[in-house]
Design a protein around this motif. Structure first.
Motif, PDB file in Angstrom:
ATOM      1  N   PRO A   1     -41.953 -52.281 -21.627  1.00 36.61           N
ATOM      2  CA  PRO A   1     -42.836 -51.259 -22.196  1.00 36.61           C
ATOM      3  C   PRO A   1     -42.287 -49.869 -21.892  1.00 36.61           C
ATOM      4  CG  PRO A   1     -43.867 -52.300 -20.289  1.00 36.61           C
ATOM      5  CD  PRO A   1     -42.589 -53.039 -20.551  1.00 36.61           C
ATOM      6  N   ALA A   2     -42.408 -48.965 -22.834  1.00 37.18           N
ATOM      7  CA  ALA A   2     -41.938 -47.593 -22.633  1.00 37.18           C
ATOM      8  C   ALA A   2     -42.900 -46.858 -21.716  1.00 37.18           C
ATOM      9  CB  ALA A   2     -41.838 -46.877 -23.972  1.00 37.18           C
ATOM     10  N   GLN A   3     -42.340 -46.115 -20.769  1.00 39.80           N
ATOM     11  CA  GLN A   3     -43.140 -45.317 -19.839  1.00 39.80           C
ATOM     12  C   GLN A   3     -42.655 -43.877 -19.896  1.00 39.80           C
ATOM     13  OE1 GLN A   3     -45.608 -46.904 -18.777  1.00 39.80           O
ATOM     14  NE2 GLN A   3     -45.017 -49.035 -18.492  1.00 39.80           N
ATOM     15  N   TYR A   4     -43.357 -42.993 -19.238  1.00 39.86           N
ATOM     16  CA  TYR A   4     -42.952 -41.593 -19.145  1.00 39.86           C
ATOM     17  C   TYR A   4     -42.108 -41.424 -17.888  1.00 39.86           C
ATOM     18  CZ  TYR A   4     -46.777 -41.199 -22.458  1.00 39.86           C
ATOM     19  OH  TYR A   4     -47.608 -41.376 -23.537  1.00 39.86           O
ATOM     20  N   ILE A   5     -40.944 -40.809 -18.048  1.00 36.19           N
ATOM     21  CA  ILE A   5     -40.035 -40.572 -16.924  1.00 36.19           C
ATOM     22  C   ILE A   5     -39.807 -39.063 -16.834  1.00 36.19           C
ATOM     23  CG2 ILE A   5     -37.786 -41.075 -15.898  1.00 36.19           C
ATOM     24  CD1 ILE A   5     -39.504 -43.597 -16.270  1.00 36.19           C
ATOM     25  N   ALA A   6     -40.011 -38.505 -15.642  1.00 38.86           N
ATOM     26  CA  ALA A   6     -39.895 -37.059 -15.446  1.00 38.86           C
ATOM     27  C   ALA A   6     -38.976 -36.772 -14.264  1.00 38.86           C
ATOM     28  CB  ALA A   6     -41.286 -36.468 -15.181  1.00 38.86           C
ATOM     29  N   ASN A   7     -38.629 -35.513 -14.123  1.00 34.72           N
ATOM     30  CA  ASN A   7     -37.906 -35.065 -12.935  1.00 34.72           C
ATOM     31  C   ASN A   7     -38.906 -34.925 -11.792  1.00 34.72           C
ATOM     32  OD1 ASN A   7     -35.264 -34.657 -14.079  1.00 34.72           O
ATOM     33  ND2 ASN A   7     -36.114 -32.886 -15.148  1.00 34.72           N
ATOM     34  N   LEU A   8     -38.470 -35.243 -10.587  1.00 38.97           N
ATOM     35  CA  LEU A   8     -39.322 -34.985  -9.428  1.00 38.97           C
ATOM     36  C   LEU A   8     -39.644 -33.495  -9.385  1.00 38.97           C
ATOM     37  CD1 LEU A   8     -37.731 -37.134  -6.588  1.00 38.97           C
ATOM     38  CD2 LEU A   8     -40.152 -37.085  -7.187  1.00 38.97           C
ATOM     39  N   PRO A   9     -40.884 -33.132  -9.133  1.00 39.66           N
ATOM     40  CA  PRO A   9     -41.243 -31.705  -9.117  1.00 39.66           C
ATOM     41  C   PRO A   9     -40.838 -31.038  -7.803  1.00 39.66           C
ATOM     42  CG  PRO A   9     -43.183 -33.037  -8.700  1.00 39.66           C
ATOM     43  CD  PRO A   9     -42.054 -33.997  -8.993  1.00 39.66           C
TER      44      PRO A   9
END
Length: 181
Positions: A103-111
């Motif tokens: 399943p596609a998820q949201y991937i972000a940079n660590l803040p």
């Protein structure tokens, strides 16, 4: 042999035994605040998978909402089961083999700074289908021992609180004081 005579293998799916109760009581006594529930799993992947399932079920039980997505961070590794592979960094997982099945998820940079914190805020404000954010606190082990500070975790916690999103700390690698906490 003594352990086998005292406690044969028991799957803890709805079952328990004296040794499990004893260990759960000891673990709960070490936890802060009113944390008193223990859920045993046989591996890190299964523990993370259960945490993801609990997050989805939380929204269903409390609001009736379906929130099937998760937000994870680049460099993150959370396991080898299908759900846990979906919250790993797509550049690091076995996408060639399994990517299309995940399943596609949201991937972000660590803040790790205010700019990246703004990116996290924007993602959380835009996507209301996120059940939880998952992070490896203080250290992304499989990513090459990448460290981040407590301020990063506080930014994530604050953003989750502002947007009403659950937060999962994947402490399989870092838990039980392994980082000095």
């Amino acid at each position: 042999r003594q352990q086998l005579e005292t406690m044969p293998h028991v799957m803890l799916g709805g079952l328990a035994h004296e040794q499990a109760y004893r260990l759960a009581s000891r673990l709960a006594a070490m936890l802060p605040g009113d944390l008193s529930k223990v859920f045993f799993c046989e591996s890190g992947s299964v523990a993370v998978e259960v945490a993801l399932k609990i997050a989805v079920q939380y929204w269903r039980n409390t609001t009736g909402a379906v929130r099937p997505k998760f937000l994870a961070f680049r460099g993150g590794y959370h396991g080898d089961t299908f759900a846990t592979m979906s919250v790993c960094d797509p550049g690091d997982r076995m996408d060639a083999l399994f990517g299309p099945a995940l399943p596609a998820q949201y991937i972000a940079n660590l803040p790790t700074d205010e700019t990246r914190a703004g990116e996290l805020e924007e993602l959380l404000s835009r996507h209301k289908d996120i059940a939880a954010v998952i992070v490896e606190p203080l250290l992304q082990g499989a990513a090459g021992m990448r460290m981040h500070d407590a301020d990063t975790l506080q930014r994530i916690r604050a953003a989750c609180d502002r947007h009403g999103v659950l937060l999962i700390f994947d402490e399989i690698f870092t838990g039980f004081g392994r980082l000095g906490g």
